[in-house]
Scaffold this motif. Structure first.
Motif, PDB file in Angstrom:
ATOM      1  N   LEU A   1      -5.981  -7.546  -4.093  1.00 27.85           N
ATOM      2  CA  LEU A   1      -6.668  -7.924  -2.746  1.00 27.85           C
ATOM      3  C   LEU A   1      -6.520  -6.896  -1.607  1.00 27.85           C
ATOM      4  O   LEU A   1      -7.651  -6.459  -0.999  1.00 27.85           O
ATOM      5  CB  LEU A   1      -5.918  -9.380  -2.321  1.00 27.85           C
ATOM      6  CG  LEU A   1      -6.739 -10.023  -1.178  1.00 27.85           C
ATOM      7  CD1 LEU A   1      -8.152 -10.146  -1.267  1.00 27.85           C
ATOM      8  CD2 LEU A   1      -6.328 -11.104  -0.662  1.00 27.85           C
ATOM      9  N   LEU A   2      -5.458  -6.345  -1.514  1.00 24.55           N
ATOM     10  CA  LEU A   2      -5.154  -5.440  -0.458  1.00 24.55           C
ATOM     11  C   LEU A   2      -6.030  -4.168  -0.556  1.00 24.55           C
ATOM     12  O   LEU A   2      -6.153  -3.528  -0.010  1.00 24.55           O
ATOM     13  CB  LEU A   2      -3.711  -5.056  -0.169  1.00 24.55           C
ATOM     14  CG  LEU A   2      -3.008  -6.448   0.546  1.00 24.55           C
ATOM     15  CD1 LEU A   2      -1.341  -6.064   0.353  1.00 24.55           C
ATOM     16  CD2 LEU A   2      -3.423  -6.629   1.665  1.00 24.55           C
ATOM     17  N   ALA A   3      -5.849  -3.669  -1.976  1.00 21.02           N
ATOM     18  CA  ALA A   3      -6.625  -2.471  -2.471  1.00 21.02           C
ATOM     19  C   ALA A   3      -8.135  -2.631  -2.260  1.00 21.02           C
ATOM     20  O   ALA A   3      -8.618  -1.862  -1.800  1.00 21.02           O
ATOM     21  CB  ALA A   3      -6.140  -2.256  -3.941  1.00 21.02           C
ATOM     22  N   PHE A   4      -8.550  -3.948  -2.493  1.00 16.17           N
ATOM     23  CA  PHE A   4     -10.092  -4.230  -2.052  1.00 16.17           C
ATOM     24  C   PHE A   4     -10.150  -3.992  -0.839  1.00 16.17           C
ATOM     25  O   PHE A   4     -11.513  -3.364  -0.342  1.00 16.17           O
ATOM     26  CB  PHE A   4     -10.410  -5.729  -2.685  1.00 16.17           C
ATOM     27  CG  PHE A   4     -11.675  -6.153  -2.298  1.00 16.17           C
ATOM     28  CD1 PHE A   4     -12.922  -5.481  -2.908  1.00 16.17           C
ATOM     29  CD2 PHE A   4     -12.088  -6.809  -1.203  1.00 16.17           C
ATOM     30  CE1 PHE A   4     -14.096  -5.897  -2.893  1.00 16.17           C
ATOM     31  CE2 PHE A   4     -13.280  -7.387  -0.994  1.00 16.17           C
ATOM     32  CZ  PHE A   4     -14.301  -6.857  -1.691  1.00 16.17           C
ATOM     33  N   GLN A   5      -9.513  -4.463  -0.041  1.00 15.81           N
ATOM     34  CA  GLN A   5      -9.740  -4.410   1.437  1.00 15.81           C
ATOM     35  C   GLN A   5      -9.498  -2.770   2.005  1.00 15.81           C
ATOM     36  O   GLN A   5     -10.348  -2.712   2.763  1.00 15.81           O
ATOM     37  CB  GLN A   5      -8.722  -5.100   2.243  1.00 15.81           C
ATOM     38  CG  GLN A   5      -8.894  -6.663   1.994  1.00 15.81           C
ATOM     39  CD  GLN A   5      -7.457  -7.272   2.749  1.00 15.81           C
ATOM     40  OE1 GLN A   5      -6.697  -6.705   3.121  1.00 15.81           O
ATOM     41  NE2 GLN A   5      -7.699  -8.830   2.700  1.00 15.81           N
ATOM     42  N   TYR A   6      -8.745  -2.145   1.283  1.00 14.34           N
ATOM     43  CA  TYR A   6      -8.649  -0.862   1.575  1.00 14.34           C
ATOM     44  C   TYR A   6     -10.154   0.112   1.328  1.00 14.34           C
ATOM     45  O   TYR A   6     -10.511   0.773   1.939  1.00 14.34           O
ATOM     46  CB  TYR A   6      -7.491  -0.108   0.761  1.00 14.34           C
ATOM     47  CG  TYR A   6      -7.340   1.468   1.181  1.00 14.34           C
ATOM     48  CD1 TYR A   6      -6.681   2.064   2.132  1.00 14.34           C
ATOM     49  CD2 TYR A   6      -7.900   2.299   0.147  1.00 14.34           C
ATOM     50  CE1 TYR A   6      -6.691   3.033   2.425  1.00 14.34           C
ATOM     51  CE2 TYR A   6      -7.814   3.621   0.082  1.00 14.34           C
ATOM     52  CZ  TYR A   6      -7.111   4.130   1.364  1.00 14.34           C
ATOM     53  OH  TYR A   6      -7.095   5.525   1.515  1.00 14.34           O
TER      54      TYR A   6
END
Length: 266
Positions: free
Chosen positions: A259-264
């Protein structure tokens, strides 16, 4: 039998006197090796494990004083000390990791030599192991064990896959991960769910601001990491290392990482 008897005797005598004379022992050793009437290769493995300065002095002295009939082969995950003027010695050659990796053709030929004429299997091993020679050896060992247990030669049945994973995990944990300090090991575990990563992505996912120093440590120690040729500053871990490390994260942790990678990348 009968080789290096004088150096061993001198070493034992100096130990008995509680005054080890490493230099004299080394001189005697090189003198005896010089008198051997045949060429030979002395292999010293895992030099990155040496943490004694005296031991390194011995190795460097041997490199400078090699008898003409002797070759010294040093194996290490990385160059652990500064070589200084030794780098100017024309006899010194480096064989890098990429030169040791098997190509698809090499793997196919290696399989055929073991009675396995299967191009699809060769391609699968190339994608998964990326030419890693030790990994191929472990795969073949697990295949033989599973065949002996099950009484068949299927190679890729459930028993074979389980045995293969156990061998690979044991090897990577014992030879690589258990030698790292806890902080670096924790960093590797947390980034394992990422297929590719750079400093910014790691900072985002781990909520830190110093990923660069951890990545540089991994690069220095040569821990199954590759530079992505088409993307400067981006890296990937070896697929096998990801297989071993990813399950050490909980399912919730892996979802949060993605999820954090997607946001990045948004």
């Amino acid at each position: 039998p009968g080789i290096v008897t004088d150096p061993l005797a001198h070493l034992q005598a100096s130990k008995d006197q509680q005054d080890e004379d490493c230099e004299a022992v080394l001189l005697l050793l090189l003198d005896e090796l010089k008198d051997l009437h045949c060429p030979f290769i002395l292999v010293l493995d895992n030099l990155h494990c040496i943490d004694n300065p005296v031991a390194w002095q011995v190795v460097q002295y041997m490199m400078m004083q090699l008898p003409s009939n002797m070759r010294l082969m040093l194996s290490s995950r990385y160059v652990p000390v500064a070589l200084g003027r030794l780098r100017l010695d024309p006899r010194l050659e480096f064989i890098k990791q990429g030169e040791l990796c098997f190509s698809l053709q090499d793997i196919s030929q290696w399989l055929k030599q073991r009675g396995i004429d299967d191009q699809q299997q060769a391609l699968s091993l190339m994608q998964r192991l990326q030419g890693w020679p030790a990994g191929l050896g472990l795969w073949f060992a697990s295949r033989n064990v599973s065949s002996n247990i099950s009484g068949n030669d299927s190679g890729k049945d459930g028993e074979s896959k389980l045995q293969e994973q156990e061998l690979l995990t044991d090897y990577l944990m014992g030879e690589v991960l258990n030698t790292l300090d806890d902080s670096l090991k924790s960093f590797l575990i947390k980034i394992a769910p990422l297929q590719h990563f750079n400093e910014g992505l790691c900072n985002k996912v781990l909520k830190i601001d110093d990923s660069s120093r951890w990545i540089q440590q991994i690069l220095h120690l040569n821990i199954f990491i590759d530079n992505l040729e088409q993307r400067s500053g981006w890296f990937s871990l070896h697929p096998l290392l990801i297989e071993v490390l990813s399950p050490l994260n909980s399912e919730q942790q892996r979802k949060q990482t993605h999820l954090l990678a997607f946001q990045y990348f948004k």
